[in-house]
Design a protein around this motif. Structure first.
Motif, mmCIF file in Angstrom:
data_model
loop_
_atom_site.group_PDB
_atom_site.id
_atom_site.type_symbol
_atom_site.label_atom_id
_atom_site.label_comp_id
_atom_site.label_asym_id
_atom_site.label_seq_id
_atom_site.Cartn_x
_atom_site.Cartn_y
_atom_site.Cartn_z
ATOM 1 N N ASN A 135 72.076 83.156 -43.824
ATOM 2 C CA ASN A 135 72.233 83.823 -42.533
ATOM 3 C C ASN A 135 72.746 82.856 -41.474
ATOM 4 O O ASN A 135 73.566 83.212 -40.624
ATOM 5 N N PHE A 136 72.225 81.629 -41.512
ATOM 6 C CA PHE A 136 72.636 80.581 -40.579
ATOM 7 C C PHE A 136 74.134 80.315 -40.713
ATOM 8 O O PHE A 136 74.877 80.298 -39.727
ATOM 9 N N GLN A 137 74.585 80.125 -41.946
ATOM 10 C CA GLN A 137 76.000 79.864 -42.196
ATOM 11 C C GLN A 137 76.854 81.074 -41.851
ATOM 12 O O GLN A 137 77.925 80.929 -41.251
ATOM 13 N N LYS B 287 73.457 71.232 -45.503
ATOM 14 C CA LYS B 287 74.866 71.054 -45.840
ATOM 15 C C LYS B 287 75.537 72.419 -45.927
ATOM 16 O O LYS B 287 75.038 73.331 -46.587
ATOM 17 N N LEU B 288 76.681 72.536 -45.266
ATOM 18 C CA LEU B 288 77.413 73.793 -45.221
ATOM 19 C C LEU B 288 78.906 73.520 -45.375
ATOM 20 O O LEU B 288 79.377 72.433 -45.035
ATOM 21 N N ASN B 289 79.625 74.515 -45.866
ATOM 22 C CA ASN B 289 81.083 74.495 -45.797
ATOM 23 C C ASN B 289 81.498 75.762 -45.068
ATOM 24 O O ASN B 289 81.280 76.874 -45.550
ATOM 25 N N ILE B 290 82.060 75.581 -43.883
ATOM 26 C CA ILE B 290 82.419 76.709 -43.035
ATOM 27 C C ILE B 290 83.905 76.640 -42.720
ATOM 28 O O ILE B 290 84.374 75.665 -42.113
ATOM 29 N N LEU B 291 84.655 77.631 -43.186
ATOM 30 C CA LEU B 291 86.100 77.707 -42.946
ATOM 31 C C LEU B 291 86.813 76.441 -43.399
ATOM 32 O O LEU B 291 87.731 75.948 -42.745
ATOM 33 N N GLY B 292 86.346 75.883 -44.530
ATOM 34 C CA GLY B 292 86.972 74.696 -45.085
ATOM 35 C C GLY B 292 86.493 73.389 -44.484
ATOM 36 O O GLY B 292 86.967 72.318 -44.877
ATOM 37 N N VAL B 293 85.560 73.455 -43.540
ATOM 38 C CA VAL B 293 85.021 72.257 -42.888
ATOM 39 C C VAL B 293 83.662 71.934 -43.502
ATOM 40 O O VAL B 293 82.795 72.810 -43.598
ATOM 41 N N ASP B 294 83.478 70.687 -43.915
ATOM 42 C CA ASP B 294 82.210 70.246 -44.497
ATOM 43 C C ASP B 294 81.273 69.761 -43.387
ATOM 44 O O ASP B 294 81.606 68.826 -42.654
ATOM 45 N N GLU C 125 78.378 76.379 -29.257
ATOM 46 C CA GLU C 125 77.994 77.683 -28.722
ATOM 47 C C GLU C 125 77.219 78.483 -29.765
ATOM 48 O O GLU C 125 76.182 79.092 -29.468
ATOM 49 N N ALA C 126 77.731 78.486 -31.001
ATOM 50 C CA ALA C 126 77.099 79.265 -32.073
ATOM 51 C C ALA C 126 75.676 78.793 -32.354
ATOM 52 O O ALA C 126 74.750 79.598 -32.452
ATOM 53 N N ILE C 127 75.471 77.472 -32.468
ATOM 54 C CA ILE C 127 74.125 76.989 -32.770
ATOM 55 C C ILE C 127 73.211 77.145 -31.563
ATOM 56 O O ILE C 127 71.996 77.301 -31.719
ATOM 57 N N LYS D 177 81.133 83.501 -38.816
ATOM 58 C CA LYS D 177 81.683 84.702 -38.192
ATOM 59 C C LYS D 177 81.933 84.472 -36.702
ATOM 60 O O LYS D 177 82.902 85.003 -36.137
ATOM 61 N N TYR D 178 81.073 83.696 -36.065
ATOM 62 C CA TYR D 178 81.269 83.392 -34.643
ATOM 63 C C TYR D 178 82.557 82.596 -34.445
ATOM 64 O O TYR D 178 83.386 82.921 -33.581
#
Length: 350
Positions: free
Chosen positions: A158-160, A67-74, A105-107, A165-166
């Motif tokens: 690191n994954f997040q 579970k991640l929150n990236i740039l406001g996206v769950d 692309e990032a993953i 950043k990508y």
């Protein structure tokens, strides 16, 4: 229906490969229709840094969820043994389809392999679009070395960090960096000699695209070049050779990938040994040198390839401002390392 084609009353079986099935309908049963949402199924075995467990119906649990929150996206990413499922929801509704493509692309870069999407559902405003694609089994997709570790729960940061950043750094899908990574990935499928040439030329392309300001010469050598050009004009020699000399001197003022890489090394951004490896491997690959059968020479050649792969990764990580740990392929055992991130501001924005 094609001309001359008809269906008998008893019906007819048509056998064909369907590339994709597409469906678009109205979005129903959603309270916040301003939000956007996508769901993906990515076939294949992929390792993710699971930080949450999933309870099973019969009791017990499995550690298979990230579970991640990236740039406001769950995000909820689940390892389903032979596939990954990805759920992403943005309450603000600012997540467009380009966001999904850049996430893939990032993953792909993290996993070291292509991540074709078998099933895709995307919802925004009043519309839900669903696509089911066929994926060719004949496309080689062997994994190449990943720039960051992403297997254990403690590696989730690191994954997040990399994904965030990508996404922040590339506003459109299929940016030049991913294009060069894709070429490197495809070349690895053909063996080390194919990979060697592609990696070295990819680094050259990346330098020209993102780091060209690092490649310009210093004022002293520019002044010397101008003085030399003036003196050569006075020489009484053949015009052809005079023109050739003047042309070579004129090139001194231009930005060059080699100059840029050595300047990055002087500033401590990259290891000089990696730049030396790039120069050596670039020459060997460009001039089609055959591999020596000596074990030591072969190992040195392979080491240079991984040093160049590491150099490419570092140029990417510097570009996106990654401040986590990366795998250093230039050192024995591939230990984790950190970057020096204080690049000039204009290079960050280029």
């Amino acid at each position: 229906m094609p001309d001359g084609f008809s269906l008998p009353a008893t019906g007819k079986i048509v056998e064909s490969r369907i590339r994709s099935l597409y469906c678009e309908n109205e979005r129903e049963g959603v309270v916040n229709k301003a939000s956007s949402f996508f769901f993906l199924i990515i076939p294949g075995k992929h390792r993710i840094p699971c930080n949450e467990r999933e309870e099973s119906k019969g009791g017990g649990w499995t550690l298979n969820t990230c579970k991640l929150n990236i740039l406001g996206v769950d995000f909820v990413i689940k390892d389903r043994e032979n596939s990954l499922t990805v759920r992403a929801e943005d309450p603000a509704g600012s997540m467009g389809e380009s966001f999904k493509e850049r996430f893939i692309e990032a993953i792909s870069i993290v996993f070291g392999k292509l991540c074709p999407v078998l099933y895709y559902s995307y919802s925004e405003n009043n519309t839900r679009r669903t696509v089911l694609r066929s994926i060719s089994r004949n496309t080689p997709n062997q994994k190449i070395a990943s720039p960051i570790k992403h297997h254990a729960p403690w590696e989730v940061s690191n994954f997040q960090e990399f994904i965030e950043k990508y996404l922040n750094s590339f506003e459109v899908k299929h940016d030049a960096f991913f294009g060069y990574w894709h070429k490197i990935n495809r070349s690895w499928q053909g063996g080390i000699e194919s990979a060697a040439l592609t990696i070295t030329t990819a680094i050259e392309g990346i330098i020209k695209h993102y780091y060209s300001t690092y490649g310009f010469p210093d004022d002293e050598i520019v002044q010397q070049a101008n003085e030399a050009k003036h003196l050569i004009k006075q020489l009484v020699i053949g015009e052809r050779i005079k023109s050739r000399i003047q042309s070579n001197i004129g090139q001194v003022k231009s930005s060059s990938p080699k100059n840029a890489l050595y300047r990055l090394a002087d500033e401590g951004k990259v290891d000089k040994a990696m730049v030396d490896a790039w120069v050596s491997l670039r020459n060997k690959s460009a001039h089609a040198d055959s591999l020596d059968e000596d074990i030591g020479e072969l190992q040195s050649y392979i080491d240079d390839i991984y040093k160049c792969q590491n150099l490419f990764n570092i140029l990417l990580l510097l570009k996106i401002g990654f401040d986590g740990k990366y795998q250093d392929f230039s050192r024995e055992g591939w230990p984790e390392n950190s970057l020096v991130l204080d690049l000039e501001e204009e290079d960050k924005e280029s």
